[in-house]
Scaffold this motif. Structure first.
Motif, short mmCIF file in Angstrom:
data_model
loop_
_atom_site.label_atom_id
_atom_site.label_comp_id
_atom_site.label_asym_id
_atom_site.label_seq_id
_atom_site.Cartn_x
_atom_site.Cartn_y
_atom_site.Cartn_z
N ASN A 168 0.84 -1.20 0.00
CA ASN A 168 0.00 0.00 0.00
C ASN A 168 0.89 1.26 0.00
O ASN A 168 0.95 1.99 0.98
N THR A 169 1.61 1.45 -1.12
CA THR A 169 2.58 2.56 -1.17
C THR A 169 2.00 3.74 -1.94
O THR A 169 1.26 3.58 -2.91
N ARG A 170 2.38 4.92 -1.50
CA ARG A 170 1.98 6.14 -2.21
C ARG A 170 3.23 7.02 -2.34
O ARG A 170 3.88 7.35 -1.33
N PHE A 171 3.59 7.34 -3.58
CA PHE A 171 4.76 8.19 -3.82
C PHE A 171 4.33 9.65 -3.98
O PHE A 171 3.38 9.94 -4.69
N ILE A 172 5.05 10.54 -3.33
CA ILE A 172 4.85 11.97 -3.54
C ILE A 172 6.21 12.48 -4.04
O ILE A 172 7.21 12.43 -3.31
N TYR A 173 6.22 12.94 -5.29
CA TYR A 173 7.49 13.33 -5.92
C TYR A 173 7.70 14.83 -5.84
O TYR A 173 6.76 15.61 -6.01
N ALA A 174 8.94 15.20 -5.65
CA ALA A 174 9.36 16.59 -5.87
C ALA A 174 10.58 16.48 -6.79
O ALA A 174 11.67 16.08 -6.35
N GLU A 175 10.35 16.78 -8.06
CA GLU A 175 11.41 16.58 -9.05
C GLU A 175 11.84 17.90 -9.69
O GLU A 175 11.12 18.90 -9.62
N GLY A 176 13.00 17.86 -10.30
CA GLY A 176 13.52 19.06 -10.96
C GLY A 176 13.95 20.12 -9.95
O GLY A 176 13.96 21.31 -10.25
N LEU A 177 14.34 19.66 -8.77
CA LEU A 177 14.67 20.61 -7.70
C LEU A 177 15.97 21.37 -7.98
O LEU A 177 16.19 22.43 -7.41
N ASN A 178 16.81 20.83 -8.85
CA ASN A 178 18.07 21.52 -9.20
C ASN A 178 17.98 22.14 -10.60
O ASN A 178 18.99 22.43 -11.21
N MET A 179 16.76 22.33 -11.08
CA MET A 179 16.60 22.83 -12.45
C MET A 179 16.07 24.26 -12.45
O MET A 179 15.19 24.62 -13.25
N GLY A 180 16.60 25.05 -11.55
CA GLY A 180 16.20 26.47 -11.50
C GLY A 180 15.13 26.71 -10.46
O GLY A 180 14.38 25.80 -10.09
N ASP A 181 15.07 27.97 -10.00
CA ASP A 181 14.15 28.32 -8.90
C ASP A 181 12.69 28.09 -9.26
O ASP A 181 11.90 27.64 -8.43
N ASP A 182 12.34 28.41 -10.52
CA ASP A 182 10.93 28.27 -10.92
C ASP A 182 10.49 26.81 -10.85
O ASP A 182 9.43 26.48 -10.30
N GLN A 184 11.87 24.46 -9.17
CA GLN A 184 11.89 23.99 -7.78
C GLN A 184 10.60 24.40 -7.05
O GLN A 184 9.97 23.60 -6.36
N LYS A 185 10.23 25.66 -7.24
CA LYS A 185 9.04 26.15 -6.56
C LYS A 185 7.80 25.36 -7.01
O LYS A 185 6.99 24.94 -6.18
N LYS A 186 7.71 25.16 -8.33
CA LYS A 186 6.55 24.42 -8.86
C LYS A 186 6.47 23.02 -8.26
O LYS A 186 5.40 22.55 -7.86
N ALA A 187 7.63 22.37 -8.21
CA ALA A 187 7.66 20.98 -7.71
C ALA A 187 7.27 20.93 -6.24
O ALA A 187 6.50 20.06 -5.82
N LEU A 188 7.80 21.88 -5.46
CA LEU A 188 7.50 21.86 -4.02
C LEU A 188 6.04 22.24 -3.76
O LEU A 188 5.39 21.64 -2.90
N ASP A 189 5.54 23.21 -4.54
CA ASP A 189 4.12 23.60 -4.39
C ASP A 189 3.21 22.41 -4.69
O ASP A 189 2.24 22.16 -3.97
#
Ligand SMILES: Cc1cc2nc3c(=O)[nH]c(=O)nc-3n(C[C@H](O)[C@H](O)[C@H](O)COP(=O)(O)O)c2cc1C
Length: 201
Positions: A168-182, A184-189
């Motif tokens: 019963n796994t659920r992945f929450i991804y934050a990707e492209g974190l080193n691909m510029g501030d924009d 990163q922000k989009k991924a974290l949001d």
């Protein structure tokens, strides 16, 4: 009383994105489970030893034949397994390091995969011995790999956890974190939005 086990592995501690996102999730979980207990295992600060020949030998030596050192090694692994067994919910913070999971997380896995304890082989194949429960995986990556062959983590984590009975796994991804501030922000949001949705569910 529900128990949540949070397993972090970022080398950046609480500043790591995987830890920060999993912390946000845990905070929400606590709001919904005010009597709940949270156990945090920080694999970067308190690494599990590598599985070497001595440790493997201890695991496979019959209980009544184990030396004092081997008993200590097995007791340590037993403790990690008991902690996992007791958890109603498991949360992993997983950075991508060099196209894999952190070596500290691999060392942890090597200590909880024990024949007869967390899995067994039968004539029809392996059988996981852990009771299934929700597992949330916060995957932080500098690049973007989700759904591609270069995502070495998702398949591996699903396969390993299912081997122990955790499907019963659920992945929450934050990707492209080193691909510029924009990016990163989009991924974290987006990850934060998912956390809010999960908390409301
Ligand atoms: C040693 C090291 C290796 C890394 N290797 C990769 C990689 O293979 N692929 C990738 O997309 N990002 C890679 N990164 C970037 C991390 O995945 C990114 O910084 C992520 O935020 C790390 O998670 P954390 O913030 O929770 O520590 C690497 C970072 C470090 C420090």
């Amino acid at each position: 009383m529900a128990t949540l086990l949070q397993i972090n592995s970022s080398l950046s501690g609480d500043n790591g994105h995987s830890t920060s996102l999993s912390n946000q999730f845990v905070k929400r979980w606590q709001e919904h489970n005010p009597d709940g207990k949270v156990i945090v295992r920080d694999l970067a600060r308190h690494p599990i030893p590598h599985l070497d020949a001595e440790r493997l030998h201890a695991f496979i030596t019959p209980e009544n034949k184990r030396s004092a050192t081997q008993q200590e090694i097995v007791a340590y692994s037993d403790q990690l397994i008991a902690e996992l067994r007791r958890a109603d919910v498991v949360v992993f913070g997983v950075p991508m390091y060099n196209f894999g999971v952190p070596s500290t997380l691999k060392a942890y896995f090597d200590h909880i995969a024990r024949s007869g304890e967390t899995f067994k082989y039968t004539s029809s194949g392996p059988e996981g011995l852990l009771e299934d429960r929700p597992v949330y995986i916060f995957a932080a990556r500098g690049g973007i790999y989700q759904g591609t062959e270069a995502d070495s983590q998702t398949g591996y984590l699903n396969t390993f956890l299912a081997f122990l009975g955790l499907t019963n796994t659920r992945f929450i991804y934050a990707e492209g974190l080193n691909m510029g501030d924009d990016n990163q922000k989009k991924a974290l949001d987006a990850a934060q939005e998912t956390i809010t949705e999960l908390a409301a569910a």
